[in-house]
Design an enzyme around this catalytic site. Sequence first.
Site, PDB file in Angstrom:
ATOM      1  N   GLY A 106       0.831  -1.193   0.000  1.00 17.26           N
ATOM      2  CA  GLY A 106       0.000   0.000   0.000  1.00 17.26           C
ATOM      3  C   GLY A 106       0.868   1.246   0.000  1.00 17.26           C
ATOM      4  N   LYS A 152       6.609   3.181  -3.221  1.00 20.22           N
ATOM      5  CA  LYS A 152       7.062   1.936  -3.855  1.00 20.22           C
ATOM      6  C   LYS A 152       6.292   1.683  -5.151  1.00 20.22           C
ATOM      7  CE  LYS A 152       8.637  -0.876   0.060  1.00 20.22           C
ATOM      8  NZ  LYS A 152       8.447  -2.142   0.782  1.00 20.22           N
ATOM      9  N   ASP A 159      10.189  -6.592  -0.588  1.00 17.48           N
ATOM     10  CA  ASP A 159      10.561  -6.400   0.809  1.00 17.48           C
ATOM     11  C   ASP A 159      11.946  -5.795   0.781  1.00 17.48           C
ATOM     12  OD1 ASP A 159       9.466  -6.676   3.496  1.00 17.48           O
ATOM     13  OD2 ASP A 159      11.291  -7.801   3.892  1.00 17.48           O
ATOM     14  N   PHE A 210      11.222   8.692  -0.303  1.00 17.15           N
ATOM     15  CA  PHE A 210      10.451   8.339   0.883  1.00 17.15           C
ATOM     16  C   PHE A 210      11.335   7.510   1.803  1.00 17.15           C
ATOM     17  CE2 PHE A 210       9.939   4.957  -2.172  1.00 17.15           C
ATOM     18  CZ  PHE A 210       9.916   3.792  -1.431  1.00 17.15           C
ATOM     19  N   ASP A 247      15.394   7.920   2.639  1.00 18.13           N
ATOM     20  CA  ASP A 247      16.100   8.640   1.568  1.00 18.13           C
ATOM     21  C   ASP A 247      16.775   9.939   2.025  1.00 18.13           C
ATOM     22  OD1 ASP A 247      15.413   6.629  -0.165  1.00 18.13           O
ATOM     23  OD2 ASP A 247      13.966   7.792  -1.331  1.00 18.13           O
TER      24      ASP A 247
END
Length: 198
Positions: free
Chosen positions: A12, A16, A70, A155, A158
Amino acid sequence: MNHTNSLVIASGNAGKIKELQALLPNYELIPQTQFNVSEIEETGTTFVENAILKARHAARISKLPAIADDSGLVVAALNDAPGIYSARYAGLGATDAENIAKLLHVLEGVPIAERHAYFFCVLVLMRHADDPCPLIAQGRWDGCILEQPSGENGFGYDPIFGVSTHHCSAAELPFEIKNSLSHRGKALMSLSTLLSRI
């Protein structure tokens, strides 16, 4: 809807999903939320195990091929923490800012020369929930942990991930450049090669 080139994304996380879609332009990526797929508990002890759990769960409920990511940050000075707990380093439901604050706190006083870290990403694609041979790709991006956040892009961690080749944080890189360098970009290029063979 024609699902021939559709893949359900077992995530969600909007950041990504955006990165994955940019790197897999020939596929329609559908967030698992469109199929009311809930987040599954990540009970694995490795990135690979958790990615397989997420992909299998999404494929089972959506009845479509599913791709799961992942990934996390591995910091040498912290015995490879936060690792698979990167998204919940500061606790369940922690924000990016809270995770960053905790990491900077535990690294306080550690000199920059000893702040080596890398991002690691595992991508798993399962053609169906009982796929015995899922496609597995991985990527690694080496850098260091900066002493304070910098930049507005990206995000997660980073803003504190220093990119030595560009003398800036990952959050200061343009989207396209980040994708060409990042752990997720490398894993996706590898996955694209695997996909082209089938």
